[in-house]
Each structure stands twice: as structure tokens, then as C-alpha cells.
Write a protein that holds these residues in place. Structure first.
Motif, PDB file in Angstrom:
ATOM      1  N   ARG A 349      45.308  44.400  45.362  1.00  6.06           N
ATOM      2  CA  ARG A 349      44.646  43.460  46.291  1.00  6.06           C
ATOM      3  C   ARG A 349      43.019  43.967  46.427  1.00  6.06           C
ATOM      4  O   ARG A 349      42.284  43.043  46.801  1.00  6.06           O
ATOM      5  CB  ARG A 349      45.322  43.525  47.690  1.00  6.06           C
ATOM      6  CG  ARG A 349      45.367  45.132  48.316  1.00  6.06           C
ATOM      7  CD  ARG A 349      46.002  45.065  49.446  1.00  6.06           C
ATOM      8  NE  ARG A 349      45.823  46.385  50.119  1.00  6.06           N
ATOM      9  CZ  ARG A 349      46.458  47.723  49.669  1.00  6.06           C
ATOM     10  NH1 ARG A 349      47.428  47.689  48.776  1.00  6.06           N
ATOM     11  NH2 ARG A 349      46.239  48.752  50.237  1.00  6.06           N
ATOM     12  N   TRP A 351      41.163  43.970  44.306  1.00 13.80           N
ATOM     13  CA  TRP A 351      40.167  43.441  43.188  1.00 13.80           C
ATOM     14  C   TRP A 351      40.370  42.105  42.979  1.00 13.80           C
ATOM     15  O   TRP A 351      39.714  41.542  42.200  1.00 13.80           O
ATOM     16  CB  TRP A 351      40.248  44.221  41.898  1.00 13.80           C
ATOM     17  CG  TRP A 351      40.176  45.627  41.980  1.00 13.80           C
ATOM     18  CD1 TRP A 351      38.949  46.313  41.889  1.00 13.80           C
ATOM     19  CD2 TRP A 351      41.103  46.654  42.098  1.00 13.80           C
ATOM     20  NE1 TRP A 351      39.152  47.801  41.947  1.00 13.80           N
ATOM     21  CE2 TRP A 351      40.421  47.767  42.152  1.00 13.80           C
ATOM     22  CE3 TRP A 351      42.639  46.733  42.208  1.00 13.80           C
ATOM     23  CZ2 TRP A 351      41.355  49.068  42.025  1.00 13.80           C
ATOM     24  CZ3 TRP A 351      43.346  47.796  42.410  1.00 13.80           C
ATOM     25  CH2 TRP A 351      42.564  49.081  42.341  1.00 13.80           C
ATOM     26  N   LEU A 352      41.389  41.286  43.870  1.00 19.18           N
ATOM     27  CA  LEU A 352      41.742  40.034  43.590  1.00 19.18           C
ATOM     28  C   LEU A 352      40.628  38.949  43.858  1.00 19.18           C
ATOM     29  O   LEU A 352      40.340  38.161  43.044  1.00 19.18           O
ATOM     30  CB  LEU A 352      42.772  39.614  44.746  1.00 19.18           C
ATOM     31  CG  LEU A 352      44.194  40.306  44.234  1.00 19.18           C
ATOM     32  CD1 LEU A 352      45.360  39.830  45.392  1.00 19.18           C
ATOM     33  CD2 LEU A 352      44.563  40.297  42.903  1.00 19.18           C
ATOM     34  N   ASP A 353      39.838  39.152  44.769  1.00 20.84           N
ATOM     35  CA  ASP A 353      38.785  38.176  44.894  1.00 20.84           C
ATOM     36  C   ASP A 353      37.844  38.561  43.991  1.00 20.84           C
ATOM     37  O   ASP A 353      37.070  37.445  43.464  1.00 20.84           O
ATOM     38  CB  ASP A 353      37.968  38.660  46.280  1.00 20.84           C
ATOM     39  CG  ASP A 353      39.079  38.048  47.691  1.00 20.84           C
ATOM     40  OD1 ASP A 353      39.943  37.340  47.241  1.00 20.84           O
ATOM     41  OD2 ASP A 353      38.630  38.439  48.692  1.00 20.84           O
ATOM     42  N   ALA A 356      39.184  36.852  40.742  1.00 18.86           N
ATOM     43  CA  ALA A 356      39.008  35.291  40.888  1.00 18.86           C
ATOM     44  C   ALA A 356      37.857  34.702  40.461  1.00 18.86           C
ATOM     45  O   ALA A 356      37.576  33.743  39.889  1.00 18.86           O
ATOM     46  CB  ALA A 356      39.531  34.828  42.381  1.00 18.86           C
ATOM     47  N   ALA A 357      36.773  35.664  40.954  1.00 25.48           N
ATOM     48  CA  ALA A 357      35.216  35.100  40.638  1.00 25.48           C
ATOM     49  C   ALA A 357      34.804  35.270  39.116  1.00 25.48           C
ATOM     50  O   ALA A 357      34.094  34.507  38.482  1.00 25.48           O
ATOM     51  CB  ALA A 357      34.327  35.959  41.497  1.00 25.48           C
ATOM     52  N   PRO A 497      32.324  38.822  45.917  1.00 25.94           N
ATOM     53  CA  PRO A 497      32.804  37.935  44.969  1.00 25.94           C
ATOM     54  C   PRO A 497      31.601  36.938  44.737  1.00 25.94           C
ATOM     55  O   PRO A 497      31.613  36.670  43.340  1.00 25.94           O
ATOM     56  CB  PRO A 497      34.170  37.434  45.474  1.00 25.94           C
ATOM     57  CG  PRO A 497      34.519  38.425  46.615  1.00 25.94           C
ATOM     58  CD  PRO A 497      33.247  38.892  46.942  1.00 25.94           C
ATOM     59  N   ASP A 498      31.251  36.374  45.420  1.00 31.05           N
ATOM     60  CA  ASP A 498      30.183  35.257  45.199  1.00 31.05           C
ATOM     61  C   ASP A 498      28.986  35.934  44.416  1.00 31.05           C
ATOM     62  O   ASP A 498      28.620  35.238  43.609  1.00 31.05           O
ATOM     63  CB  ASP A 498      29.717  34.837  46.539  1.00 31.05           C
ATOM     64  CG  ASP A 498      30.600  33.860  47.381  1.00 31.05           C
ATOM     65  OD1 ASP A 498      31.487  33.492  46.461  1.00 31.05           O
ATOM     66  OD2 ASP A 498      30.614  33.734  48.530  1.00 31.05           O
TER      67      ASP A 498
END
Length: 523
Positions: A349, A351-353, A356-357, A497-498
Motif C-alpha cells: 500500500r 507504493w501503490l500511488d 500507478a504513476a 505521485p504527480d
């Protein structure tokens, strides 16, 4: 034609299709390096021989051809030994070439430069085959034998060829270069064994486990899964054999309780190109039901052992299973998939974001290299989807650190038209950080994503779980963007992430490597 031992070696490499070697020139191997250009062989010089080995490993995984490492004697070849051991563990074809102590002098120790008591023997304890050639004529026959190991029917693994420094310099009259070793044609398992396995699989529940040996049989694995309505779980090396978005895919998941419970409860397990070993399960392998094992290695067990090429054996097995037609997918699969995803998501969890990036920034056929870092094995392995056209290169069985960056160099050299990204931790990166200079010299557009948890997070967590006071695991991370700049690379910090996605997209179009640091809290 009168040629030297070094010349004989290089023309043998060229005759077997070698067009690139990885390594560092040294006093004892200059006779080899002097002939590379004559035969059109490109040399990629890393900053450390271990990096040469990891680069050659990735080159072999991406191209399907042996990666070749040329080192000097003694410390040079022993520096590459860890990479050779990793290649052995993960069944990667690699040729390691090194000079050795003179053949025409007494074997007793004399304190010579780079002298090693038994260099070939040391490597022989690590690789599949190690040989010391003692005449110029033997150099070519030994090289042909080496390529026989690398391209035969057996499981691909690294080999080592040692050529004494006096043999490299000696000249002898040789005829035309020997014919290139021709690989033994692939063959399926015996028909009787395939028929017996098909009879067993016509009833009961089935789970398919695809390893690295299934990589050339992706279409056949997908068809078998469809015929049996069976889920497919992969090892780290098998990641992406079946699209991880496929409704029958369980991705990388042998370490997850839901998947292990499924394996224990089903009637049959079909294991394709995998040892089903401890590093695959992250624990002692569980007791499994009836196992249909498809493998090149006859040394593995299984009630139905089908020794043969994975694609050809699966093709024959599928032919026998087509009538009476496809089974409906296992009705318990949606629940299993939800449980698997929940467990993988819980482990990863943090590292999930970020992952996804990463996925959103990359093309479907991108190559991702990873290190033995928490963000990679808890995060990316089970949670970052890979399609069959892409690749995920991970140092699985041997579990070495420092793999991701030099492997990314080798992968990008092998596939310059594809995106390549390295995923690492701050601890692992510093095992091989000097290879940033190699990537910069080559002008590679190579993003290196570093998840920074201030040391060795996995070992810190294990110490805390034991009730120990953490010792030797908390380390101050240096200014990695500044180090990147010193090597001629770009560097930045991506706090979210962005920012990570934007930095990745810029890095993929920059004609030099980019280190992207993702700060983390300590576990």
C-alpha cells in the motif's frame, strides 16, 4: 593462418553471433580487446565488473542471446562472480571470459599479478561449466563447447572460459574458423507422458504456475488456461507471461496466503518452467497436490514430469485437451482474485500511488528493471501490471542487491527503441551507483527511480520484529540528485505521485539518465 589465442577467441565469438561484450580492459586481457574492433564487436565498459555481469544478464534476458562478459584475471573475474551466480539462479545464458595464470610456468604460487589459487575451480563452483584452455587450438574448441552449453536443449545457465595469459599471446597455425555451434532443435516431451498428463487434467480443478521458462510460451499458457478455466499465477521471472489484466491472471502471487491456499486445495498444479522453490514462495514451498511439471530440467520432481520445450509441449498438451472443449472458468476465481488483490495491495500500500504513476507514464512494451528493494518485491512485483509485450527484470533466486541500474544499462543497449526504467532503493542503488557514469557516457535516456527509506528497510523491519535494536541499517542517504549531476546525469526529487509521473515523462525524453528520488518514511 597464424593467429594468437586472443585472436582465436574473438573470431570464435564473432562466429557465434556475438556483437557486443561487457567488461573492463586490464593488463592481462589486452590481446582480447585488440581484436574486438576487427570483428565488429562493440564493447560496453561499466565502472565495475559486477555491473558488467548484471548488464550482460539483462542483455541476455531481453535479446534471448547470451550476454558476454570479458574481464581481467583474478579480481576482475571474481568481481563478476556475484552476477554470474545471479544468472545461474535465474537461468540466464551468460559467457564469462577471463585470462588466467600462465600455462607454461609451474603451477606453484609465485605472487604474480592477479594470481588466484584456482580461478577456474572457483568459477566452476558457481556456474554451469568452467574450463581452462591451455593451447591456442583449444581456445576455439572450448568456445564452441561453451556455446553448446548456452544454446542446447538444457536449462540455460552461465559458463566460464579461462585462457592463460601466455596462451592469449601465443600464435599457432589454425584453419578456417570452426562452424558455428547450431542449437539442438527444440523438442516436446514424449507423447505418452503428454497423453497421461492430459488424462489427469480432464477432471478436477487446476492452477497454472508460469515461471521464467514459460516466457517463450505465452500464447500456449493463455490457451491452456482458457481450455481448463484455470487461473495463472507467475513467479517473479514469469511476470507478464500472461497479461496481468487477463481475467484468469493472478499475477505474481505465490507468496500470498490466498494463492497458496488455492494451490493446496486444487486437484492439479501445472508448473511451466519453474522450480517452485523457496524464493518463489518467500518461504518453504508448501505440499502441493498432483503436479504436472513442464521443464527442461529432468532433475525436478512431479507426478507428471514432462521434460521438453515449454511451447512445443504445451502445444501438444493443448491439442489433446481441446476436445470436448473449453471448461467454464472456475466459479471461485472472482473471489480468489479479490482476496489476492487485497493481500497484495495491503503489503504494497505504501507504493501503490507511485506505481500507478509509473505505469501511466510508460508504454505497454516498456522494460522495467528492479532491485531487491521493498518497493519492488512488496510493491511492484505483485501490483505493477505487465503485459506480455513488456518485461520486468528482477534478481529473483539469488536476491542480489545493486542489480537494477546496471541491468537497465544492459536492457537499454539491447533494446534502444524501447523505454527502460530502473526501480531501486537507496541502499541497493549505492551498490552500483557508479554505473550512472556508464549510462551517461552512452547517452541513455534512462530514468532511475529511487525509493528512499533511509537505509535497509527490510532488514530494519526484521530486526524490530525480533525485538532487536536496529543495528547497521539506518543510513544517511547522500544527495542523490547532486551525485547524479556529478556523473553528468539529471537528478530531481519527486515528493508525490504527480511529481513522479511528470519527472518520468521528462526523463524518458532526456538524452541522459535521470535519478528520481521518491522520499519515504522509515517502516
Amino acid at each position: 593462418m597464424t593467429i594468437s589465442g586472443g585472436h582465436a577467441l574473438v573470431r570464435s565469438l564473432a562466429a557465434h553471433g556475438v556483437d557486443r561484450v561487457f567488461g573492463i580492459p586490464g593488463t592481462h586481457n589486452l590481446e582480447i580487446y585488440s581484436w574486438l574492433g576487427t570483428y565488429g564487436i562493440t564493447q560496453t565498459a561499466p565502472r565495475h565488473e559486477q555491473g558488467a555481469g548484471y548488464a550482460a544478464d539483462a542483455y541476455a534476458r531481453v535479446t534471448g542471446r547470451p550476454g558476454v562478459v570479458v574481464t581481467t584475471a583474478g579480481p576482475g573475474v571474481l568481481n563478476a562472480a556475484t552476477a554470474a551466480a545471479q544468472a545461474y539462479s535465474d537461468s540466464v545464458p551468460m559467457l564469462l571470459v577471463s585470462p588466467g595464470m600462465p600455462a607454461r610456468r609451474p603451477a606453484t604460487a609465485a605472487g604474480r599479478l592477479h594470481e588466484t589459487k584456482d580461478q577456474s575451480g572457483a568459477l566452476g563452483a558457481i556456474v554451469e561449466w568452467s574450463h581452462r584452455a591451455t593451447t591456442v587450438a583449444e581456445v576455439e574448441t572450448a568456445a564452441a563447447r561453451a556455446f553448446g552449453f548456452l544454446s542446447g536443449r538444457d536449462r540455460p545457465r552461465p559458463v566460464h572460459l579461462e585462457i592463460p595469459i601466455d596462451v592469449l599471446a601465443e600464435c599457432a597455425e589454425l584453419g578456417p574458423v570452426p562452424p558455428r555451434h547450431r542449437p539442438v532443435p527444440a523438442a516436446p516431451a514424449p507423447p505418452g507422458r503428454i497423453e497421461a498428463a492430459a488424462r489427469a487434467l480432464r477432471s478436477g480443478t487446476v492452477t497454472i504456475v508460469a515461471g521464467g521458462g514459460a516466457r517463450g510460451a505465452a500464447a500456449e499458457v493463455a490457451e491452456l488456461a482458457g481450455l481448463l478455466g484455470a487461473p495463472v499465477v507467475t513467479t517473479a521471472n514469469g511476470k507478464g507471461v500472461l497479461s496481468e489484466r487477463h481475467p484468469l491472471s493472478l499475477g505474481v502471487g505465490l507468496h500470498l496466503p490466498a494463492v497458496r491456499d488455492r494451490l493446496a486445495a486444487c486437484d492439479h498444479v501445472v508448473a511451466v518452467g519453474t522450480e517452485l522453490a523457496e524464493p518463489d514462495f518467500w518461504c518453504t514451498p508448501p505440499e502441493l497436490p498432483d503436479v504436472v511439471r513442464i521443464d527442461l530440467d529432468p532433475g525436478h520432481g512431479g507426478r507428471h514430469l514432462l521434460v521438453g520445450d515449454a511451447a512445443l509441449t504445451l502445444r501438444a498438451l493443448n491439442e489433446r485437451l481441446r476436445p470436448p472443449g473449453r471448461r467454464a472458468p472456475d466459479p471461485g476465481l472472482p473471489l480468489l482474485r479479490r482476496a489476492r488483490d487485497a493481500q497484495a495491495g495491503e503489503q504494497g500500500r505504501r507504493w501503490l500511488d507511485a506505481l500507478a504513476a509509473v505505469r501511466a507514464a510508460l508504454a505497454p512494451d516498456a522494460i522495467i528493471t528492479s532491485d531487491s528493494a521493498m518497493a519492488c518485491y512488496y510493491g511492484a512485483l505483485p501490483n505493477l501490471p505487465i503485459e506480455p509485450g513488456g518485461r520486468y527484470l528482477h534478481p529473483s533466486g539469488y536476491g542480489t542487491l545493486g542489480y537494477a541500474l546496471p541491468a537497465a544499462v544492459g536492457a537499454k543497449v539491447a533494446a534502444p527503441g524501447r523505454q527502460v526504467v530502473a526501480l531501486s532503493g537507496d541502499g541497493g542503488l549505492q551498490f552500483a551507483i557508479a554505473e550512472l557514469a556508464t549510462a551517461a557516457d552512452l547517452g541513455l535516456p534512462l530514468p532511475v527511480v529511487v525509493f528512499d527509506n533511509g537505509g535497509y528497510g527490510e532488514i530494519r523491519a526484521e530486526m524490530l520484529a525480533r525485538g532487536d535494536v536496529p543495528l547497521g541499517v539506518d543510513q544517511r542517504t547522500p544527495d542523490l540528485p547532486a551525485i547524479a549531476a556529478a556523473y553528468g546525469c539529471a537528478g530531481t526529487v519527486a515528493p508525490g505521485p504527480d511529481a513522479l509521473g511528470a519527472a518520468l515523462r521528462r526523463a524518458l525524453h532526456r538524452p541522459r539518465p535521470t535519478v528520481i528520488v521518491v522520499p519515504e518514511e522509515k517502516a
